[in-house]
Design a protein around this motif. Structure first.
Motif, mmCIF file in Angstrom:
data_model
loop_
_atom_site.group_PDB
_atom_site.id
_atom_site.type_symbol
_atom_site.label_atom_id
_atom_site.label_comp_id
_atom_site.label_asym_id
_atom_site.label_seq_id
_atom_site.Cartn_x
_atom_site.Cartn_y
_atom_site.Cartn_z
ATOM 1 N N VAL A 63 0.863 -1.178 0.000
ATOM 2 C CA VAL A 63 0.000 0.000 0.000
ATOM 3 C C VAL A 63 0.896 1.223 0.000
ATOM 4 C CG1 VAL A 63 -0.251 -0.071 2.528
ATOM 5 C CG2 VAL A 63 -1.902 1.214 1.146
ATOM 6 N N TYR A 247 -16.349 0.406 -3.062
ATOM 7 C CA TYR A 247 -15.473 1.069 -2.101
ATOM 8 C C TYR A 247 -15.531 2.573 -2.322
ATOM 9 C CZ TYR A 247 -11.583 1.979 0.978
ATOM 10 O OH TYR A 247 -10.817 2.436 2.015
ATOM 11 N N LEU A 250 -13.162 4.835 -4.924
ATOM 12 C CA LEU A 250 -12.330 3.994 -5.793
ATOM 13 C C LEU A 250 -12.297 4.561 -7.206
ATOM 14 C CD1 LEU A 250 -10.837 1.182 -5.257
ATOM 15 C CD2 LEU A 250 -12.476 0.319 -6.916
ATOM 16 N N ALA A 268 -6.857 1.880 -6.743
ATOM 17 C CA ALA A 268 -6.539 3.227 -6.278
ATOM 18 C C ALA A 268 -7.821 3.864 -5.788
ATOM 19 C CB ALA A 268 -5.931 4.062 -7.398
ATOM 20 N N ALA A 269 -7.730 4.605 -4.707
ATOM 21 C CA ALA A 269 -8.893 5.287 -4.151
ATOM 22 C C ALA A 269 -8.476 6.639 -3.617
ATOM 23 C CB ALA A 269 -9.533 4.449 -3.037
ATOM 24 N N THR A 275 -4.830 10.203 -2.412
ATOM 25 C CA THR A 275 -5.005 8.998 -3.212
ATOM 26 C C THR A 275 -4.002 7.936 -2.768
ATOM 27 O OG1 THR A 275 -5.791 10.235 -5.132
ATOM 28 C CG2 THR A 275 -4.969 8.019 -5.538
ATOM 29 N N LEU A 276 -4.519 6.755 -2.503
ATOM 30 C CA LEU A 276 -3.682 5.618 -2.123
ATOM 31 C C LEU A 276 -3.754 4.545 -3.196
ATOM 32 C CD1 LEU A 276 -4.487 5.155 1.683
ATOM 33 C CD2 LEU A 276 -2.603 6.438 0.637
ATOM 34 N N VAL A 278 -3.039 0.321 -3.835
ATOM 35 C CA VAL A 278 -2.902 -0.955 -3.139
ATOM 36 C C VAL A 278 -2.793 -2.068 -4.166
ATOM 37 C CG1 VAL A 278 -5.403 -1.350 -2.953
ATOM 38 C CG2 VAL A 278 -3.846 -2.448 -1.327
ATOM 39 N N LEU A 298 -6.623 -0.377 2.298
ATOM 40 C CA LEU A 298 -6.945 1.014 2.001
ATOM 41 C C LEU A 298 -7.521 1.715 3.230
ATOM 42 C CD1 LEU A 298 -8.513 0.708 -1.574
ATOM 43 C CD2 LEU A 298 -6.386 1.873 -0.983
ATOM 44 N N ASP A 299 -8.417 1.035 3.937
ATOM 45 C CA ASP A 299 -8.972 1.618 5.163
ATOM 46 C C ASP A 299 -7.860 1.966 6.152
ATOM 47 O OD1 ASP A 299 -11.597 1.539 4.361
ATOM 48 O OD2 ASP A 299 -12.043 -0.370 5.346
#
Length: 380
Positions: A63, A247, A250, A268-269, A275-276, A278, A298-299
């Motif tokens: 992540v 999600y 997302l 990606a979200a 923006t992250l 994973v 992601l959480d």
């Protein structure tokens, strides 16, 4: 931590401390590790005292922060595994801008030759005319190997496209990746890693076209004879299908499945302007596990990642301004501090001179990882 739009209680993984977690960079057998020495470890790497999601079963995951390139947590980030259809991100990184989306192409039988038996298909028919944009919808939404092969033939053939994908991987410094076919189908020696797949996604999301395709949920697709049918995106975290809720935030990117690779996913979200990225590879044999574990990571990243120290970094492409200098120098851990590359927001393209230099030497910097063959059938 999470709002009402999160996955259902049944799908959410409980938060607990994941083991084993390494507190310091591990000793390495030889040579630096691209992105930072800690990413070469077989132990979970996390730069936070707050526990990661529990019951993570994936053989490899990562992540990272999209903008800074900071890797917030990882497990066997450079382990080489069959990528399944997530390799289509590299195909898009390589070919997407070659043809305007409005160009039209009438498919021939030769365009569809050589598609592996058991492939996922969007339903392309010889004699039917498609726009380039529709072909890319077939790639991103339905993971259609038929759409990949048509575009590869338009690009000069499968062999030429594979060679260009290999060069693109080197340019992106994705040195765990070896491409055998453009569609990601199981072939001996076709391998990638969570680290490399995340590089492909990060690079692709800088392209507005790539971003638009991977976030599309449904589209009308030609059926021949002037008719159309609807196709849906098979990314369950995007569509919210099969007992999973979509999600929140997302924006893609790509899922995959083969019997040999199992489930793979890079997503990606965006939340509150951050923006992250994973990537989850090969979790337990359960259809929803790859999405559940990706959502849980992601959480965690949105809840705790801002205070986490980076355990590594996503390197920039060679063409980002540092030529063919040995890639690990831009991401190694020095005295516990990760040395970062150029600005992550910079849009870059391939550089032929740098690629020629890389071809002669960069493969010597290949990271430690598990090698293996790639055989299997049926894909998503």
């Amino acid at each position: 931590m999470c709002d009402s739009a999160r996955l259902s209680r049944r799908s959410v993984l409980a938060l607990a401390v994941a083991a084993p977690v390494a507190a310091a960079a591990p000793a390495r057998a030889s040579g630096p590790v691209l992105g930072g020495d800690r990413l070469g470890s077989d132990a979970v790497q996390v730069g936070s005292t707050t526990g990661l999601p529990g019951r993570l079963t994936a053989r490899s995951w990562l992540v990272a922060d999209h903008d800074s390139g900071d890797v917030l947590a990882a497990y066997r980030a450079h382990r080489r595994l069959p990528p399944a259809s997530t390799l289509k991100m590299l195909f898009a990184d390589t070919v997407l801008d070659r043809f305007p989306p409005g160009d039209r192409h009438t498919v021939t039988a030769a365009d569809l030759a050589g598609i592996p038996a058991g492939s996922s298909l969007v339903g392309i028919q010889p004699g039917t005319t498609y726009t380039v944009g529709q072909l890319w919808q077939g790639v991103f939404l339905r993971s259609g190997n038929d759409a990949v092969h048509v575009l590869a033939h338009m690009n000069g053939g499968v062999a030429k496209t594979v060679a260009e994908m290999r060069a693109k991987a080197r340019e992106l410094q994705a040195l765990d990746t070896h491409v055998v076919s453009p569609d990601g189908y199981d072939h001996p020696g076709q391998l990638s890693s969570a680290y490399d797949l995340t590089l492909f996604a990060r690079h692709g999301l800088r392209d507005p076209g790539f971003r638009a395709y991977c976030r599309t949920r449904t589209a009308d697709f030609p059926a021949g004879g002037g008719k159309t049918f609807q196709i849906q995106n098979t990314d369950r975290l995007l569509s919210g299908a099969w007992r999973l809720r979509a999600y929140p935030g997302l924006i893609g990117v790509k899922n995959g499945y083969t019997t040999h690779a199992g489930n793979t996913f890079t997503g990606a979200a965006t939340r509150a302007g951050r923006t992250l990225l994973v990537t989850v590879m090969h979790p337990a044999d359960k259809a929803d596990a790859v999405y559940e574990e990706a959502a849980a990571l992601l959480d965690w990243g949105f809840a705790h990642g801002a205070s986490a120290r980076a355990v590594g970094t996503l390197v920039e492409p060679v063409s980002a301004g540092q030529g063919a200098e040995p890639a690990p120098r831009r991401g190694i851990a020095v005295g516990g501090t990760v040395v970062r590359g150029p600005s992550a927001g910079r849009l870059v393209e391939g550089a032929g001179t740098a690629l020629a230099l890389l071809a002669g030497g960069a493969w010597a910097l290949r990271r430690r990882g598990t090698r293996g063959s790639a055989r299997g059938r049926h894909r998503q």
